[in-house]
Write a protein that holds these residues in place. Structure first.
Motif, PDB file in Angstrom:
ATOM      1  N   ALA A 283       1.031  -5.057  12.785  1.00  0.00           N
ATOM      2  CA  ALA A 283       1.159  -3.891  13.671  1.00  0.00           C
ATOM      3  C   ALA A 283       0.617  -2.640  12.975  1.00  0.00           C
ATOM      4  O   ALA A 283      -0.088  -1.827  13.587  1.00  0.00           O
ATOM      5  N   ALA A 284       0.923  -2.496  11.699  1.00  0.00           N
ATOM      6  CA  ALA A 284       0.429  -1.330  10.943  1.00  0.00           C
ATOM      7  C   ALA A 284      -1.099  -1.358  10.894  1.00  0.00           C
ATOM      8  O   ALA A 284      -1.767  -0.332  11.050  1.00  0.00           O
TER       9      ALA A 284
ATOM     10  N   ASN B 284      -3.535   1.658  10.282  1.00  0.00           N
ATOM     11  CA  ASN B 284      -4.289   1.530   9.024  1.00  0.00           C
ATOM     12  C   ASN B 284      -5.105   0.242   9.005  1.00  0.00           C
ATOM     13  O   ASN B 284      -4.704  -0.752   8.402  1.00  0.00           O
ATOM     14  N   PRO B 285      -6.274   0.248   9.659  1.00  0.00           N
ATOM     15  CA  PRO B 285      -7.072  -0.975   9.761  1.00  0.00           C
ATOM     16  C   PRO B 285      -7.522  -1.531   8.412  1.00  0.00           C
ATOM     17  O   PRO B 285      -7.843  -2.717   8.302  1.00  0.00           O
ATOM     18  N   ASP B 286      -7.524  -0.702   7.368  1.00  0.00           N
ATOM     19  CA  ASP B 286      -8.006  -1.160   6.059  1.00  0.00           C
ATOM     20  C   ASP B 286      -6.955  -1.884   5.229  1.00  0.00           C
ATOM     21  O   ASP B 286      -7.258  -2.410   4.154  1.00  0.00           O
TER      22      ASP B 286
ATOM     23  N   ALA C 288       4.722   3.846   4.116  1.00  0.00           N
ATOM     24  CA  ALA C 288       4.154   3.235   2.907  1.00  0.00           C
ATOM     25  C   ALA C 288       2.961   2.366   3.293  1.00  0.00           C
ATOM     26  O   ALA C 288       1.889   2.434   2.661  1.00  0.00           O
ATOM     27  N   LEU C 289       3.109   1.574   4.358  1.00  0.00           N
ATOM     28  CA  LEU C 289       2.003   0.709   4.805  1.00  0.00           C
ATOM     29  C   LEU C 289       0.836   1.559   5.315  1.00  0.00           C
ATOM     30  O   LEU C 289      -0.332   1.222   5.099  1.00  0.00           O
ATOM     31  N   GLY C 290       1.162   2.652   5.956  1.00  0.00           N
ATOM     32  CA  GLY C 290       0.117   3.539   6.482  1.00  0.00           C
ATOM     33  C   GLY C 290      -0.716   4.183   5.384  1.00  0.00           C
ATOM     34  O   GLY C 290      -1.878   4.539   5.600  1.00  0.00           O
TER      35      GLY C 290
END
Ligand SMILES: Nc1ncnc2c1ncn2[C@@H]1O[C@H](COP(=O)(O)OP(=O)(O)O)[C@@H](O)[C@H]1O
Ligand SMILES: [Mg+2]
Length: 260
Positions: free
Chosen positions: A170-171, A176-178, A140-142
């Motif tokens: 961590a995500a 997912n840097p954004d 979901a975070l990704g």
């Protein structure tokens, strides 16, 4: 491109499902194109939004199949013109096994990949997560542009927040840097209880730059929503009032989708 918003924290019973479901419903009522994604194998969001208690209705037609196929489109159910649902059932609990044994891409970005075909179609995608820092939550975070951290005003939830913040970090650094934190939402507050009040204040002091101003209080009409449903609910005005305030703040923070 849709704003993709995950509602999460690894604790159960804090209002993730109710709040994500109401948020998706209210956004759709405002005329946005909304997809609600259930990433919890309990399937509560699926029940809440579809109004159906029987998860067998969705057997082999869920987010798990969407991930396996790499495309959400065949599994999305239209609730009306604006609100669509990507359901879940118990079998979603097998996802880690599938991702690590059979999936060929990045296992943490499998949901993101399944949603990529529909991100241009929706204004908002709202994701509900299970009470664990599991593969469902990581996925979901990704897939998200934003995350709302749910904080039930209790001691146990207070101790869950730092670990959830670490998971978000961590995500961000690995997949997912954004990803951005939309904020911390205080829920299930009880005005009659001093411990609840103390928690409301404590979280405000500690995370002042993150908390939403809106505090969602415990209210009988809201608690009954899973019984009477989102659709044609006679108590809706009362039941949604805190969430409408929260929604204005949320849209203010994540922004409206750019129209192409
Ligand atoms: N603002 C509220 N007022 C009263 N009851 C609520 C409120 N928010 C959630 N609930 C109730 O609390 C319980 C847990 O909510 P739920 O959304 O299922 O939590 P989670 O998804 O975090 O496990 C449900 O029975 C729900 O109806
Ligand atoms: Mg839930």
């Amino acid at each position: 491109m849709a704003k993709v918003i995950t509602f999460g924290v690894q604790k159960g019973g804090v209002g993730k499902t109710l709040t994500s479901g109401i948020t998706a419903f209210l956004l759709a009522q405002r005329g946005y194109k909304v997809l609600a994604v259930d990433m919890d194998s309990q399937g509560n969001l699926t029940q809440f939004i579809s109004g159906s208690d029987d998860l067998y209705d969705f057997q082999e037609q869920t987010v798990l199949e969407a991930i396996k196929e790499g495309d959400a489109r065949p599994y999305i159910k239209a609730m009306d013109d604006h609100l669509h649902l990507l359901p879940a059932d118990d079998f979603l609990a097998t996802i880690a096994q599938y991702l690590f044994r059979e999936y060929s891409g990045n296992p943490s970005l499998a949901l993101d990949s399944a949603l990529s075909s529909v991100k241009d179609f929706y204004d908002y995608i709202i994701i509900d997560t299970p009470p664990a820092l599991s593969e469902q939550t990581i996925n979901a975070l990704g897939a998200s542009t934003h995350v709302v951290i749910m904080f039930e005003t209790s001691k146990f939830c207070y101790s869950a927040i730092p670990r959830f913040l670490d998971t978000i970090e961590a995500a961000k650094s690995k997949i997912n840097p954004d990803l951005q934190i939309a904020g911390i939402l205080r829920t299930l507050a009880d005005a009659k209880r001093t411990d609840s009040k103390a928690m409301i204040e404590l979280i405000e002091e500690e995370y002042s730059e993150l908390v939403f101003d809106t505090v969602i209080h415990r209210r009988a009409t809201t608690g009954r929503l899973p019984v009477y449903g989102l659709w044609e609910n006679k108590e809706a005005n009362q039941a949604f009032s805190y969430h409408k305030k929260f929604l204005r703040e949320l849209i203010g923070r994540v922004g409206k989708p750019e129209k192409v």
